[in-house]
Motif scaffolding. Structure first.
Motif, short mmCIF file in Angstrom:
data_model
loop_
_atom_site.label_atom_id
_atom_site.label_comp_id
_atom_site.label_asym_id
_atom_site.label_seq_id
_atom_site.Cartn_x
_atom_site.Cartn_y
_atom_site.Cartn_z
N HIS A 59 0.73 -1.24 0.04
CA HIS A 59 -0.17 -0.25 -0.11
C HIS A 59 0.75 1.21 -0.10
CE1 HIS A 59 -4.12 -1.32 0.18
NE2 HIS A 59 -3.83 -2.33 0.95
N PHE A 60 1.87 1.33 0.86
CA PHE A 60 2.82 2.42 0.79
C PHE A 60 3.63 2.52 -0.51
CE2 PHE A 60 7.03 4.19 1.16
CZ PHE A 60 6.62 5.70 1.71
N ASP A 61 3.91 1.38 -0.88
CA ASP A 61 4.68 1.47 -2.56
C ASP A 61 3.74 1.85 -3.58
OD1 ASP A 61 6.89 0.38 -1.14
OD2 ASP A 61 6.63 -1.77 -2.01
N ILE A 62 2.49 1.61 -3.36
CA ILE A 62 1.53 2.31 -4.49
C ILE A 62 1.29 3.78 -4.12
CG2 ILE A 62 -1.06 2.27 -4.95
CD1 ILE A 62 -1.01 -0.68 -4.19
N ALA A 63 1.53 4.14 -2.82
CA ALA A 63 1.37 5.46 -2.63
C ALA A 63 2.77 6.14 -3.20
CB ALA A 63 1.33 5.82 -1.29
N GLU A 64 3.87 5.36 -3.26
CA GLU A 64 5.05 6.05 -3.83
C GLU A 64 4.85 6.12 -5.44
OE1 GLU A 64 8.89 7.79 -4.58
OE2 GLU A 64 7.57 7.44 -2.69
N ILE A 65 4.33 4.90 -5.95
CA ILE A 65 4.08 5.11 -7.39
C ILE A 65 3.10 6.30 -7.64
CG2 ILE A 65 2.81 4.02 -9.12
CD1 ILE A 65 3.46 1.40 -7.85
N PHE A 66 2.08 6.48 -7.09
CA PHE A 66 1.30 7.73 -7.48
C PHE A 66 2.05 9.14 -7.14
CE2 PHE A 66 -1.32 4.15 -8.19
CZ PHE A 66 -2.20 4.62 -9.46
N ALA A 67 2.91 9.12 -5.92
CA ALA A 67 3.73 10.48 -5.74
C ALA A 67 4.58 10.63 -7.13
CB ALA A 67 4.27 10.10 -4.46
N ARG A 68 5.08 9.36 -7.68
CA ARG A 68 6.02 9.94 -8.66
C ARG A 68 5.35 10.12 -9.65
NH1 ARG A 68 10.19 4.59 -8.05
NH2 ARG A 68 10.89 5.08 -5.99
N LYS A 69 4.07 9.75 -10.24
CA LYS A 69 3.24 10.12 -11.24
C LYS A 69 3.12 11.46 -10.99
CE LYS A 69 1.21 5.51 -12.41
NZ LYS A 69 0.05 5.04 -13.06
N LEU A 70 2.48 12.02 -9.86
CA LEU A 70 2.35 13.29 -9.83
C LEU A 70 3.62 14.26 -9.90
CD1 LEU A 70 0.15 15.54 -8.78
CD2 LEU A 70 0.97 14.93 -6.31
N ARG A 71 4.66 13.71 -9.30
CA ARG A 71 6.11 14.41 -9.61
C ARG A 71 6.09 14.71 -11.08
NH1 ARG A 71 8.39 10.66 -5.90
NH2 ARG A 71 8.05 11.49 -3.86
N ARG A 72 5.79 13.53 -11.91
CA ARG A 72 6.22 13.51 -13.49
C ARG A 72 5.24 14.75 -14.01
NH1 ARG A 72 4.72 7.96 -16.36
NH2 ARG A 72 2.71 8.80 -15.69
N GLU A 73 3.94 14.55 -13.86
CA GLU A 73 3.13 15.44 -14.41
C GLU A 73 3.43 16.80 -13.93
OE1 GLU A 73 -0.87 15.21 -15.59
OE2 GLU A 73 -0.86 12.91 -15.31
N VAL A 74 3.64 17.29 -12.98
CA VAL A 74 4.08 18.33 -12.27
C VAL A 74 5.37 18.85 -12.99
CG1 VAL A 74 4.92 19.86 -10.13
CG2 VAL A 74 2.75 18.17 -10.02
N SER A 75 6.43 18.07 -12.97
CA SER A 75 7.68 18.51 -13.77
C SER A 75 7.40 18.82 -15.10
CB SER A 75 8.75 17.25 -13.47
OG SER A 75 8.41 16.22 -14.23
N GLU A 76 6.31 17.87 -15.90
CA GLU A 76 6.19 18.23 -17.37
C GLU A 76 5.35 19.60 -17.45
OE1 GLU A 76 4.47 14.63 -18.33
OE2 GLU A 76 6.62 13.68 -18.51
N LYS A 77 4.44 19.71 -16.57
CA LYS A 77 3.57 20.89 -16.92
C LYS A 77 3.38 22.09 -15.93
CE LYS A 77 0.48 17.22 -18.53
NZ LYS A 77 -0.63 16.18 -18.34
N ILE A 78 4.24 21.97 -15.09
CA ILE A 78 4.17 23.11 -14.03
C ILE A 78 5.50 23.79 -13.86
CG2 ILE A 78 3.62 24.13 -11.81
CD1 ILE A 78 1.35 22.00 -11.66
N ILE A 79 5.85 24.96 -14.44
CA ILE A 79 6.87 25.59 -14.28
C ILE A 79 7.07 26.83 -13.46
CG2 ILE A 79 8.90 26.70 -15.53
CD1 ILE A 79 8.40 23.54 -16.24
N SER A 80 6.07 27.85 -13.96
CA SER A 80 5.85 29.24 -13.42
C SER A 80 4.58 29.07 -12.10
CB SER A 80 5.52 29.97 -14.42
OG SER A 80 4.28 29.83 -14.83
N ILE A 91 -4.25 18.47 -12.05
CA ILE A 91 -3.28 17.39 -11.99
C ILE A 91 -3.52 16.64 -10.73
CG2 ILE A 91 -1.04 16.86 -11.96
CD1 ILE A 91 -0.61 18.97 -13.81
N TYR A 92 -3.53 17.37 -9.52
CA TYR A 92 -3.59 16.59 -8.17
C TYR A 92 -4.94 15.68 -7.92
CZ TYR A 92 -3.35 16.10 -3.22
OH TYR A 92 -3.64 15.44 -1.93
N ASN A 93 -5.71 16.30 -8.38
CA ASN A 93 -7.14 15.85 -8.24
C ASN A 93 -7.45 14.58 -9.18
OD1 ASN A 93 -8.01 17.42 -6.32
ND2 ASN A 93 -9.19 18.99 -7.77
N LYS A 94 -6.87 14.64 -10.36
CA LYS A 94 -6.70 13.56 -11.37
C LYS A 94 -5.93 12.35 -10.71
CE LYS A 94 -4.15 13.19 -14.87
NZ LYS A 94 -3.26 12.49 -15.70
#
Length: 137
Positions: A59-80, A91-94
């Motif tokens: 369950h914690f590993d799954i949380a880490e997977i989705f934290a990484r997915k969130l980091r990926r989307e944030v790094s790709e789409k949020i600069i400013s 993005i967060y809600n999705k």
């Protein structure tokens, strides 16, 4: 399976912090961490096994997977700061919805870890996902 068959519960997820400026073109800094909340988690010491603990660890590993997915989307789409204001919560809600659905499906499919064949499948899926997202640790 009923709730009396559950021998442990891991309360996990992620948290984030953001440094955002009122100047829309200013870069934004976002930190996202997978977390395990010990005081909201529990185990039945009389019924718990290493196998049950492994299920909860996933369950914690799954949380880490989705934290990484969130980091990926944030790094790709949020600069400013403007990007943050416009897109972060969408993005967060999705990702949160995907995370909650996956956690529920994991417990349902594995019957809270008692279906050993399904648990083994999920263990592989989780390991593979963590590896695929290793750049977003």
């Amino acid at each position: 399976m009923n709730n009396s068959d559950i021998v442990a519960y891991a309360h996990c997820g992620w948290e984030y912090s953001a440094v955002v400026s009122s100047e829309k073109l200013t870069p934004v800094i976002i930190k996202i961490e997978a977390i395990f909340i010990e005081d909201k988690s529990w185990k039945d010491d009389k019924k718990i096994s290493d196998y049950s603990l492994l299920h909860e660890q996933k369950h914690f590993d799954i949380a880490e997977i989705f934290a990484r997915k969130l980091r990926r989307e944030v790094s790709e789409k949020i600069i400013s700061s403007a990007d943050y204001i416009e897109s972060f919560y969408k993005i967060y809600n999705k990702i949160t919805k995907e995370y909650n659905n996956f956690q529920s499906l994991y417990d349902q499919d594995t019957k809270n870890g008692t279906n050993k064949a399904k648990q083994k499948e999920y263990n592989s899926i989780i390991i593979n996902e963590l590896e695929l997202l290793k750049d977003y640790k």
